[in-house]
Scaffold this active site. Structure first.
Site: not given
Ligand SMILES: Cc1ncc(C[n+]2csc(CCOP(=O)(O)OP(=O)(O)O)c2C)c(N)n1
Lengths: 332, 320
Positions: A60, A129
């Site tokens: 990321e 999440h």
């Protein structure tokens, strides 16, 4: 007009911009062959090939960093981070690099990149999440932050973001991808930094963005059944904030409730409340109310998850509190 | 190398006189051969990313000494309008993508520049310079791996001056050579004497050629030493004076001078001329910077955003 799903509207924006400008490319995890974790980029690999639809390793930080670097030297990258939660890995690249480069280097260079990511509840995806982290980004000068609520804005704002020339965080809501809405057939751009009246009304203002707009609209429907007309404002852009539009509405209605799915403490609602209080202190008939997620992590249990984030009932309750407020209550 | 050395010696003087606009200032005295060797291997279209210890990188890339000194002094004529300072000194028109205050923060940016070179076939190689401290940051691994798997035209150069502030390289990592480290990414790893400008230059040229051929990145470890403390006010108490003496005996400037004379690359006259010219250039730079107006207060509030619809500003800078 054509009826499109939110995710298809986003894909149209990407396609149109990639067709228009050969410098535009997308990169991220599983966006090519897989089509994106939420299927936004499905089909782009087939149409544009692996040089413009780049499946990256799981990295990321360097997905964002590579977007920054490519943007600095001529590319127009659109990076996808699968879940906003994973931005914790990439915050240096966004906050210390992308957001600072134009300023720090004396305006010598700019960073025309878009970071698309997805956030929010609705899938029982659990504590890592499901967060709504927009306040991490709105806190940082140099970034623009967009969070659309309907397909037409998703498309028009993504196109504007790609053309803007600054680092832009584009926050999609995982619970909205299947939402359908009318999208103009002809080419259009939705301006960044301009709020939208999602429903007109005079009795109070409900301010929200992203999926919160739909919660607010549901609450407004219920209030309407009781004869109360709520105005619902959809911010669309969280930074820069269209503060003039908010002030104009609240000056008229004199009562306001802010709704967001992010946790209460330090959320964007606090900023909006402060600004409205500063601008309209004597004009408000009740304190600004916020309806936000409670200050707890999110459980991976859809039933429990729902207890934490705002729903229409909580918004109606807050609206009633604002409408029934009497100043005597606070004088003890 | 001479320009870098003299510029930084002057910078330290100016710093002591209290004329710098910021407290942040890291000099690279002792490490000049790395900057010079790497930048000499670059072509005009190439890119460079730099660190908090970046004066030498910009000078070696051809940076304007007066604009540099003005930047250090917080003057309006500085490279970053007087708001970047030593740690962000940059000339984008030279393909210099910024000196960075976050250790390792620019390695991902170098990958991005390399990615765009690969996509646009612009024939540019990106030279990514970083210190040994950056090697243990997470982004280093991500960036090396991504550049390797995409075979990007990036040359990674670790300027290993043996210390990350106080932490010696041997306590930073058990894998002290770069050949071993590069093997994890199936890349060539080259360990080079960072005091020998010719050796650095050769390694950098070979790596740049490889990158330009499309064969992907190289990891170079240039082993060197900073002769002074990490920053002003650091007496380097954590270093063994004997070690310092050993490294100072391998000062890259006299080493090169001796070699250049022995090989007949330069004669005494030429060396004197180089030194005199460098001194004059630096005197002029300091004088110009001192005479320049300070950054206006309004500079603090400008350039937070580029105008909407802005093209990449560097396009203009490069073609201008
Ligand atoms: C991410 C980050 N952590 C810590 C620091 C503070 N810091 C600045 S320079 C430095 C040492 C860096 O060592 P190295 O990369 O070897 O470069 P050198 O200073 O030796 O040139 C540290 C710890 C920083 N700027 N950024």
């Amino acid at each position: 007009m054509t009826t499109l799903m939110f995710r298809d509207a986003l894909r149209q924006a990407l396609r149109e911009e990639m067709q228009r400008d050969p410098r535009v490319f997308v990169l991220g995890e599983d966006i090519g062959r897989y089509g994106g974790a939420y299927a936004v980029t499905k089909g782009l690999l087939e149409e544009f090939g692996p040089r413009r639809v780049i499946d990256t390793p799981m990295s990321e930080g360097t997905i964002v960093g590579a977007a920054v670097g490519a943007a600095m030297v001529g590319g127009r990258p659109v990076a996808e981070i699968m879940y906003v939660d994973f931005m914790a890995y990439a915050m240096d690249q966004l906050v210390n690099q992308a957001a600072k480069i134009h300023y720090m280097f004396g305006g010598q260079i700019n960073v025309p990149m878009v970071l698309r990511t997805q956030q929010g509840t609705g899938r029982g995806a659990g504590a890592q999440h499901s967060q709504s982290l927009e306040a991490w980004f709105t806190h940082v000068p140099g970034l623009k932050v967009i969070a659309p609520a309907i397909p037409a804005d998703a498309k028009g704002l993504l196109k504007s973001a790609i053309r803007d020339g600054n680092p832009i965080v584009f926050l999609e809501h995982k619970g909205l991808y299947a939402l359908k809405g009318e999208v103009p057939d002809e080419e259009y751009l939705t301006p960044i930094g301009v709020a939208r009246v999602a429903r007109a009304g005079d009795d109070l203002t409900l301010i929200s963005y992203s999926r919160g707009v739909h919660v607010a609209l549901e609450a407004a429907d219920e209030l309407a059944r009781a004869g109360i007309q709520a105005e619902v404002l959809d911010l669309r852009t969280l930074k820069p904030l269209d503060i003039d539009a908010l002030i104009a509405s609240v000056r008229r209605t004199r009562r306001v409730v802010i709704v967001h799915e992010a946790t209460l403490t330090g959320g964007l609602g606090a900023e909006i409340a402060a600004r409205l209080s500063e601008a309209l202190f004597g004009r408000l008939l009740a304190p600004v109310q916020r309806v936000a997620a409670f200050d707890v992590p999110l459980p991976a249990n859809s039933r429990l998850e729902k207890l934490i984030v705002p729903d229409a009932a909580r918004v109606v309750q807050a609206a009633r509190a604002v409408l029934n407020f009497s100043p005597q209550e606070t004088i003890s | 190398m001479t320009r870098i050395r003299l510029f930084e010696e002057r910078t330290l003087e100016v710093l002591m006189q209290g004329k710098l606009a910021s407290t942040m200032c890291h000099v690279s005295i002792g490490q000049e051969a790395v900057a010079a060797g790497v930048c000499m291997a670059m072509q005009p279209q190439d890119y460079l990313t730099s660190t908090h210890r970046g004066h030498g990188h910009l000078i070696a890339r051809g940076g304007d000494l007066a604009r540099m000194m003005a930047e250090l002094m917080g003057k309006a004529t500085g490279y970053c309008k007087g708001r970047g300072g030593s740690m962000h000194i940059t000339d984008m028109a030279l393909g210099h993508l910024g000196a960075n205050g976050i250790v390792g923060g620019h390695i991902g940016i170098a990958v991005g520049a390399g990615l765009w070179s690969s996509l646009s076939q612009n024939r540019a190689v990106t030279m990514c310079l970083f210190g040994d401290g950056a090697v243990t940051e997470g982004v280093f691994h991500e960036a090396m791996n991504m550049a390797a798997v995409f075979r990007l035209p990036v040359v990674f150069v670790c300027e290993n001056n043996q210390y990350a502030m106080s932490l010696p390289w041997s306590k930073s990592t058990p894998a002290v050579d770069f050949k071993t480290r590069a093997a994890a990414y199936a890349l060539p790893g080259v360990d080079v004497d960072g005091q020998d400008v010719a050796a650095v230059y050769q390694a950098a040229c070979a790596a740049a050629d490889r990158a330009r051929r499309g064969d992907g990145p190289t990891l170079i470890g240039a082993h060197t030493y900073r002769f002074f403390g990490h920053s002003r006010g650091d007496p380097s108490a954590y270093r063994d004076p004997e070690e310092e003496k050993r490294w100072r005996a391998r000062d890259p400037l006299p080493l090169f001078k001796a070699r250049a004379l022995a090989e007949g690359w330069l004669d005494e006259d030429a060396i004197v001329r180089i030194e005199t010219e460098a001194r004059q250039a630096i005197d002029a730079a300091v004088a110009a910077a001192e005479a320049a107006p300070p950054a206006a207060d309004s500079v603090a509030f400008e350039d937070v955003y580029a105008p909407s619809g802005a093209q990449q500003l560097i396009d203009k800078a490069v073609s201008a």
